[in-house]
Enzyme design. Structure first.
Site, PDB file in Angstrom:
ATOM      1  N   ALA A  87       0.850  -1.203   0.000  1.00  0.00           N
ATOM      2  CA  ALA A  87       0.000   0.000   0.000  1.00  0.00           C
ATOM      3  C   ALA A  87       0.878   1.243   0.000  1.00  0.00           C
ATOM      4  O   ALA A  87       2.016   1.215   0.467  1.00  0.00           O
ATOM      5  CB  ALA A  87      -0.906  -0.021   1.231  1.00  0.00           C
ATOM      6  N   GLU A  99       4.200  -4.893   7.611  1.00  0.00           N
ATOM      7  CA  GLU A  99       3.277  -3.906   8.172  1.00  0.00           C
ATOM      8  C   GLU A  99       3.531  -3.638   9.653  1.00  0.00           C
ATOM      9  O   GLU A  99       3.336  -2.527  10.121  1.00  0.00           O
ATOM     10  CB  GLU A  99       1.837  -4.356   7.984  1.00  0.00           C
ATOM     11  CG  GLU A  99       1.333  -4.268   6.551  1.00  0.00           C
ATOM     12  CD  GLU A  99       1.633  -5.511   5.730  1.00  0.00           C
ATOM     13  OE1 GLU A  99       2.570  -6.254   6.069  1.00  0.00           O
ATOM     14  OE2 GLU A  99       0.950  -5.718   4.711  1.00  0.00           O
ATOM     15  N   GLY A 145       0.844  -5.176   1.033  1.00  0.00           N
ATOM     16  CA  GLY A 145      -0.267  -5.387   0.112  1.00  0.00           C
ATOM     17  C   GLY A 145       0.191  -6.008  -1.195  1.00  0.00           C
ATOM     18  O   GLY A 145      -0.589  -6.681  -1.871  1.00  0.00           O
ATOM     19  N   GLU A 168       0.126  -9.533  -0.473  1.00  0.00           N
ATOM     20  CA  GLU A 168      -1.291  -9.907  -0.311  1.00  0.00           C
ATOM     21  C   GLU A 168      -1.982 -10.035  -1.664  1.00  0.00           C
ATOM     22  O   GLU A 168      -2.818 -10.910  -1.858  1.00  0.00           O
ATOM     23  CB  GLU A 168      -1.991  -8.884   0.580  1.00  0.00           C
ATOM     24  CG  GLU A 168      -1.495  -8.971   2.031  1.00  0.00           C
ATOM     25  CD  GLU A 168      -2.110  -7.899   2.904  1.00  0.00           C
ATOM     26  OE1 GLU A 168      -1.855  -6.707   2.627  1.00  0.00           O
ATOM     27  OE2 GLU A 168      -2.824  -8.225   3.862  1.00  0.00           O
TER      28      GLU A 168
HETATM   29  N1  T1G Z   1       4.447   3.630   0.214  1.00  0.00           N
HETATM   30  C1  T1G Z   1       4.830   4.888  -0.144  1.00  0.00           C
HETATM   31  N2  T1G Z   1       6.122   5.224  -0.432  1.00  0.00           N
HETATM   32  C2  T1G Z   1       7.025   4.228  -0.367  1.00  0.00           C
HETATM   33  C3  T1G Z   1       6.705   2.899   0.002  1.00  0.00           C
HETATM   34  C4  T1G Z   1       5.331   2.619   0.283  1.00  0.00           C
HETATM   35  N3  T1G Z   1       4.929   1.387   0.605  1.00  0.00           N
HETATM   36  N4  T1G Z   1       7.846   2.170  -0.017  1.00  0.00           N
HETATM   37  C5  T1G Z   1       8.836   2.997  -0.363  1.00  0.00           C
HETATM   38  N5  T1G Z   1       8.353   4.226  -0.591  1.00  0.00           N
HETATM   39  C6  T1G Z   1       9.106   5.409  -1.031  1.00  0.00           C
HETATM   40  C7  T1G Z   1      10.169   5.812  -0.023  1.00  0.00           C
HETATM   41  O1  T1G Z   1       9.620   6.676   0.956  1.00  0.00           O
HETATM   42  C8  T1G Z   1      11.166   6.528  -0.926  1.00  0.00           C
HETATM   43  O2  T1G Z   1      10.603   7.798  -1.216  1.00  0.00           O
HETATM   44  C9  T1G Z   1      11.100   5.729  -2.232  1.00  0.00           C
HETATM   45  O3  T1G Z   1       9.824   5.038  -2.200  1.00  0.00           O
HETATM   46  C10 T1G Z   1      12.207   4.697  -2.333  1.00  0.00           C
HETATM   47  O4  T1G Z   1      12.116   3.921  -1.140  1.00  0.00           O
HETATM   48  C11 T1G Z   1      -2.627  -3.296   2.847  1.00  0.00           C
HETATM   49  C12 T1G Z   1      -1.478  -1.676   4.617  1.00  0.00           C
HETATM   50  C13 T1G Z   1      10.492  -1.414  -0.799  1.00  0.00           C
HETATM   51  C14 T1G Z   1      12.429  -2.235   0.541  1.00  0.00           C
HETATM   52  O5  T1G Z   1       6.282  -1.378   4.544  1.00  0.00           O
HETATM   53  O6  T1G Z   1      10.597  -1.255   2.827  1.00  0.00           O
HETATM   54  O7  T1G Z   1       0.911  -2.692   2.357  1.00  0.00           O
HETATM   55  O8  T1G Z   1      12.413   9.214  -0.149  1.00  0.00           O
HETATM   56  O9  T1G Z   1      14.386   4.636  -0.319  1.00  0.00           O
HETATM   57  O10 T1G Z   1      15.939   1.447  -0.168  1.00  0.00           O
HETATM   58  O11 T1G Z   1      -1.637  -4.850   4.267  1.00  0.00           O
HETATM   59  O12 T1G Z   1      11.051   1.193   0.396  1.00  0.00           O
HETATM   60  O13 T1G Z   1      12.483   8.721  -2.584  1.00  0.00           O
HETATM   61  O14 T1G Z   1      10.683  10.225  -1.626  1.00  0.00           O
HETATM   62  O15 T1G Z   1      13.089   2.794   0.834  1.00  0.00           O
HETATM   63  O16 T1G Z   1      15.201   0.521  -2.455  1.00  0.00           O
HETATM   64  C15 T1G Z   1       3.861  -2.229   3.534  1.00  0.00           C
HETATM   65  C16 T1G Z   1       8.055  -0.118   2.709  1.00  0.00           C
HETATM   66  C17 T1G Z   1       3.006  -1.026   3.313  1.00  0.00           C
HETATM   67  C18 T1G Z   1       7.426  -1.487   2.470  1.00  0.00           C
HETATM   68  C19 T1G Z   1      12.711  -0.380  -1.091  1.00  0.00           C
HETATM   69  N6  T1G Z   1       5.089  -2.106   2.773  1.00  0.00           N
HETATM   70  N7  T1G Z   1       9.139   0.142   1.777  1.00  0.00           N
HETATM   71  O17 T1G Z   1      13.820   0.139  -0.396  1.00  0.00           O
HETATM   72  O18 T1G Z   1      14.037   2.423  -1.485  1.00  0.00           O
HETATM   73  S1  T1G Z   1       1.515  -1.102   4.250  1.00  0.00           S
HETATM   74  C20 T1G Z   1       6.218  -1.637   3.358  1.00  0.00           C
HETATM   75  C21 T1G Z   1      10.361  -0.441   1.956  1.00  0.00           C
HETATM   76  C22 T1G Z   1       0.601  -2.275   3.430  1.00  0.00           C
HETATM   77  C23 T1G Z   1      -1.339  -3.793   3.379  1.00  0.00           C
HETATM   78  C24 T1G Z   1      -0.612  -2.764   4.167  1.00  0.00           C
HETATM   79  C25 T1G Z   1      11.436  -0.008   1.003  1.00  0.00           C
HETATM   80  C26 T1G Z   1      11.744  -1.032  -0.090  1.00  0.00           C
HETATM   81  P1  T1G Z   1      11.608   9.074  -1.406  1.00  0.00           P
HETATM   82  P2  T1G Z   1      13.463   3.476  -0.417  1.00  0.00           P
HETATM   83  P3  T1G Z   1      14.860   1.117  -1.153  1.00  0.00           P
END
Ligand code: T1G
Length: 711
Positions: free
Chosen positions: A63, A127, A104, A107
């Site tokens: 998400a 999450e 997600g 998922e």
């Molecule tokens: N949403 C929005 N922005 C995101 C994002 C996300 N899920 N993941 C990364 N970004 C942005 C980040 O802020 C940065 O922005 C850019 O992308 C590059 O990220 C329904 C509710 C995937 C391992 O927790 O762990 O799904 O600083 O620097 O080092 O059940 O990003 O460039 O403006 O981290 O290569 C669950 C979170 C969401 C994964 C990549 N997912 N992301 O790492 O790049 S909740 C997460 C990460 C959800 C469902 C629920 C890492 C990465 P900017 P980065 P990276």
């Protein structure tokens, strides 16, 4: 508006391509695109199966986290309902996973009938680290496709697994190991499934075998999670949701998951965890250091000083596969340092974290020497000698003579003036601070200290190599204690002062650990060493000389040779793993109070907490107004990753925003006025705090890309 979902048809296979860089976040636009593509494929009678893949090289990071704060997460089409529709599809749906399938994203893949994954792919449900739980069926589908224990471990830890592990666990059906395009393999796989008349596999029709689960499985997991992350609620809710998968029908389990998710997603803890997530990304943005600044190549590293810090620092680099020379002028110290490194590895092997061959591989990259000539070709040299300015300056004079042009010369100093160190070299632009936290091979935080003349490419190089060795680099300016230790100082000062006023070490520590700190100040001092804090005070005497009670008990304990755990006596008594109160502390405190005319009294838990936390925040405000930190969230990252501040409170500055800066200011003013001469000495509010309160602002509003103080 960018087309975030591409639809194409290959014969009888519809192909959905998610195209929402950088991480294929499942934003509202992506969800709408997915829904439209799905509807189109269902209506196309020539289409017999669907493949969902990524156009960005990484399936999906889940998400769009930014939508939680904006409220767009619940806009139509909502992800849970969309995935239920995909799961109910009359046509086979195959997920083609490359890069990362997280949250997600995974998922979505779990709602498909089959999953093919590139062998290098990673799959996870992180999450919990955002203070929430999987909210689109992950807690109900993963236990069915894998097994409850595997699912629970993944969901509560948030740690991703490899495609191989996912395949073994049962939620990846085919691994793609060839170097042919994954999409081609996925389309072929879809055709193979159609030809074999493969059944549709909807989790809603699968039952979970809980017979293999121990009787108290969920209770034990709850106790373990509560022990490991005191006060953090999301892991408990994750366990509740997986338990529902094991005890309720699928539809009821989904409803339970949605209720638990709703309970978490708007919680202060979720806000705090998401603040930390974005803070880590913001910390990479440094004023005056463009994202395109070319870093210097770091192929060989040297560490000067084979003490505890030097040995730990060297381990970081050999663990990352970087050849490293460890130098100490004393052969005896060098051998002691090498023995300590080998011992650290032996402990990791005994705990099953490393195997012996890996250790040999790392040690094969380590060269030990007493000769400076052996470090002449190092690209990065890190000095980790005794914390005295004259000693460090002598080392840097030698480095200046010996090291090749362009070598980055770093000091691991934790408090000293980096500019005074750089000034003894002919290349101050190549000098930087790399403040590792003990134990250096374990702690993730790295304060990158920017000197007045440190070149931008040296900062960019330090950030890059920090990430390469698994550290979290936070750039700070030059002042006594930089950011972390400078903010620690008033926090520690108040704890020590309240011992004189009547509190006990156990009372102070209990208040702080109940708040969520990993350790209380007194036990932390005993661990780090009362001698260490004594020497730090010596280095800052001018700033504290006007307060005769400052560090009084620590000084007395130091004079008695009581350094804490290392000598078995400090603020507490230590016998093996047993810790007990040290009556001597009360005696010293009472004597000091009498000498200093301090009235002893009962001190409330509220006062203990406020007098430790509010000056901590106030110092952070001073650090911001001096430009020593770029932003308040950098101070939060330093405190969460270096000082045990709970991430589920977001860090001291986020905690202050959540508490209300007016409350912090009123508290500072209250203690300034209530504590007489002492209060006037130490509780003057920072001008920035006063200004933000007057403007109705927060530290979050304040966060700016200002230049770090270049004095
Ligand atoms: N949403 C929005 N922005 C995101 C994002 C996300 N899920 N993941 C990364 N970004 C942005 C980040 O802020 C940065 O922005 C850019 O992308 C590059 O990220 C329904 C509710 C995937 C391992 O927790 O762990 O799904 O600083 O620097 O080092 O059940 O990003 O460039 O403006 O981290 O290569 C669950 C979170 C969401 C994964 C990549 N997912 N992301 O790492 O790049 S909740 C997460 C990460 C959800 C469902 C629920 C890492 C990465 P900017 P980065 P990276």
């Amino acid at each position: 508006m960018r087309d975030v979902m591409h639809y194409s048809v290959a014969g009888d296979i519809a192909v959905f391509g998610i195209d929402n860089p950088p991480v294929n976040g499942l934003s509202q636009a992506v969800r709408a695109g997915l829904q439209a593509a799905f509807q189109r494929a269902l209506e196309d009678t020539t289409v017999d199966a669907i493949v969902i893949h990524s156009c960005t090289g990484s399936f999906s990071a889940g998400a769009d986290i930014a939508e939680f704060a904006s409220g767009n997460f619940n806009t139509q089409p909502e992800l849970p309902a969309l995935l239920e529709a995909i799961e109910a599809s009359p046509k086979l749906v195959i997920a083609a996973i490359d890069g990362m399938a997280l949250g997600g994203g995974l998922e979505l893949a779990l709602a498909c009938d089959y999953r093919i994954a590139a062998s290098a792919a990673k799959l996870g449900l992180p999450e919990v680290s955002l203070g929430i739980l999987p909210g689109a069926g992950g807690t109900q589908r993963l236990p069915r496709l894998a097994d409850p224990a595997t699912a629970l471990e993944m969901i509560v830890s948030g740690r991703p697994v490899t495609a191989q592990a996912a395949s073994e666990a049962g939620f990846v059906d085919r691994l793609h190991t060839a170097d042919t395009p994954l999409l081609d393999a996925a389309v072929s796989y879809a055709r193979e499934l159609l030809a074999a008349n493969a059944p549709r596999l909807s989790c809603s029709e699968m039952l979970i075998d809980t017979a293999a689960l121990p009787a108290d499985f969920f209770t034990d997991r709850r106790l373990e999670a509560a022990r490991r992350q005191r006060g953090f609620q999301a892991p408990q809710r994750c366990i509740d949701a997986v338990e529902a998968a094991c005890t309720l029908p699928f539809a009821d389990g989904l409803a339970r998951e949605r209720a638990l998710f709703a309970q978490c997603v708007t919680s202060p803890q979720a806000r705090a965890q998401q603040h930390v997530f974005f803070a880590e990304r913001a910390a990479a943005r440094i004023p005056g250091v463009g994202a395109d600044t070319p870093p210097r190549d770091i192929a060989r590293v040297a560490v000067i000083g084979a003490g505890t810090m030097g040995g730990g620092i060297a381990m970081n680099f050999i663990n990352a596969g970087i050849p490293t020379v460890l130098l100490d002028l004393s052969e005896e110290s060098l051998q002691r340092g090498l023995d300590a490194i080998r011992n650290n590895y032996a402990i990791s092997v005994s705990k099953g974290r490393l195997d012996a061959s890996r250790v040999e591989q790392c040690l094969g990259l380590l060269q030990a020497t007493t000769q400076y000539a052996d470090i002449a070709d190092a690209d990065l040299v890190i000095e980790a000698v005794f914390e005295r300015l004259d000693i460090k300056q002598n080392v840097f004079r030698t480095l200046d003579e010996v090291c090749k042009p362009g070598a980055i010369l770093a000091s691991n100093t934790s408090t000293l003036d980096l500019d005074a160190i750089a000034a003894v070299t002919s290349r101050p632009q190549d000098v930087i601070g790399l403040h590792f936290f003990s134990p250096a091979n374990v702690m993730r935080l790295l304060e990158v200290v920017r000197g007045a003349r440190t070149a931008p490419d040296v900062i960019a190089s330090a950030q890059k190599v920090a990430r390469r060795i698994g550290k979290l680099p936070v750039v700070v300016g030059v002042c006594f204690g930089f950011v972390g230790n400078r903010m620690l100082e008033p926090y520690g000062r108040e704890a020590m002062r309240m011992l004189l006023e009547g509190a006990s070490p156990a009372q102070i520590d209990r208040v702080l650990t109940d708040f969520g700190l990993a350790m209380g100040l007194c036990s932390m001092s005993d661990l780090a060493g009362i001698d260490v804090s004594y020497l730090t005070r010596q280095g800052n005497r001018a700033a504290i000389a006007h307060d005769p009670g400052y560090g009084f008990i620590g000084d007395r304990l130091y004079e008695k040779g009581h350094y804490g755990q290392k000598t078995g006596q400090g603020f507490y008594l230590y016998a093996g793993r047993q810790r007990s109160e040290n009556p001597e502390v009360e005696e010293i405190a009472a004597t000091a109070a009498a000498e200093l005319g301090i009235a002893r009294r009962e001190i409330s838990e509220e006062e203990i907490l406020e007098r430790c936390l509010f000056p901590l925040v106030n110092e952070g405000a001073r650090i911001l107004e001096e430009g020593i930190a770029c932003r308040a969230s950098d101070c939060d990252l330093i405190y969460v990753n270096g000082y045990g501040f709970p991430a589920w409170r977001g860090g001291p500055m986020h905690y202050a925003d959540e508490t209300g800066l007016d409350v912090i200011l009123a508290g500072m003013q209250h203690y300034r006025d209530q504590l007489g001469e002492y209060g006037a000495m130490w509780f003057e509010p920072a001008p920035l705090l006063e200004r933000l309160v007057a403007e109705g602002g927060t530290f979050r509003d304040f966060d700016r890309g200002a230049e770090i103080d270049k004095r």
